[in-house]
Scaffold this motif. Sequence first.
Motif: not given
Lengths: 256, 256
Positions: A191-200
């Motif tokens: 909801e800010i800017e699409f990026s790829g995978w956001v790994p925890t």
Amino acid sequence: MSGGPLRFAASVHEEWTIGDKPNGGYLLAMLGRVAAAVGTHPHPIAASAYYVRAPRPGRVAIDAEPLRKGRSASQVRARMIQDEQVCVEAILITSELDPAAAPYWQAGLPDADMRDCADCPRLIPRLPSGVRVAIMEQVEVRLDPDWSGFTRGAPSGRGELRGWLALPGEKHFDPVSLLFAVDAFPPATFEIEFSGWVPTLELTAYVRALPAPGPVRVLQRAELIDSQRVDESCYVWDSAGRLVAQGRQLAGVRLG
Amino acid sequence: MSGGPLRFAASVHEEWTIGDKPNGGYLLAMLGRVAAAVGTHPHPIAASAYYVRAPRPGRVAIDAEPLRKGRSASQVRARMIQDEQVCVEAILITSELDPAAAPYWQAGLPDADMRDCADCPRLIPRLPSGVRVAIMEQVEVRLDPDWSGFTRGAPSGRGELRGWLALPGEKHFDPVSLLFAVDAFPPATFEIEFSGWVPTLELTAYVRALPAPGPVRVLQRAELIDSQRVDESCYVWDSAGRLVAQGRQLAGVRLG
């Protein structure tokens, strides 16, 4: 105090994945179930997981060791292992949540206004990049359109998502599945800017109360993106409007 | 991958205590220093500690074991032991923070308006119950009078404290001492209702950037008291106004 960890056999389901990576909250819930089994209390109330390597779907071992079995709470160390390598390292507290307890003070909680569940469309289980999000075919994530512009290609820039979550087959939430709930939503960074995978990288969950039956309301938000890492805080309310779980995670993000 | 944990000798200082209990953030910083020593990266960037038993001031052992040494980050398991019993169990991530990095997005951070450091009185190092808070004679905690009514017997009910923190001898903060900073303030619950000791059960800290020299600004707040437990979130900004650390903890509290 103990003779070392107990080993459990478990299986990471191939449908609880984003692309080929298992969901972090799902893995934490697997560890939570084992912690409840080796402690002397039935409910995980706090759990921290560090994601060392993503396991492949399939067989894993879970080693769990009580660190202390207290009267009102126990601490348990647990780890998920595959191919003799640590995948997830965790520490948990188990206790027994009292069904008669009530919140004493809650003025510090965020506002959680959102549309009714029926007015929130179910998330389409595919990322803009084309990656299949199999887990979204299992659980039902419904996002409030006022808080999910990214689904229409127009993120609001607020870094906050609101909506509803239900388990497959209308299964009710319990303290173990609430460990999953705090990581079930898409990254608030979408909801800010699409990026790829956001790994925890790290995920900590607190289970604050026994949830009433039914779907839960979820608010997930980011505070800061710096050095290609983002924090995300998650709040989960049950169908009776009670805050039942909180999560916070640090994740990697390819922004900046 | 490893031959088991490395053992370090350490000492819990009797002056970094509240009553006879060592401060939880101080113990986490001790573990952070060891994690940086056994990993391949100098800075702890995430750290979770579970407080199993409060150690007495004096000699302790710290066992630390790298779980994975990656290119950009390492994960380390560490525990503090006294009398052959686990006192604190922790997991940490170490990495190298880039002095040239800058925040990419920070619209989700709370407002941190507060009075200048010189206009915030230093906290008197004694609890209303008469217990000596030795640690407050070491570090300098200065609370904004607008956010610390409890010091005058009139808590605002907002459950939020704001103020400044400095280390002894004007020592500068670094990523290790920031692990302490997120637990240096009094419990935010004092600004709701005074209770006795508020023992930390779990504490997670994220270090987001290298701090500029000088005292740091701190905001600490509670969200929910339920079942005699409270969450507290802590935000730490450096003297240049950059958010450098976040903390969240679950603590026990005798309210409700």
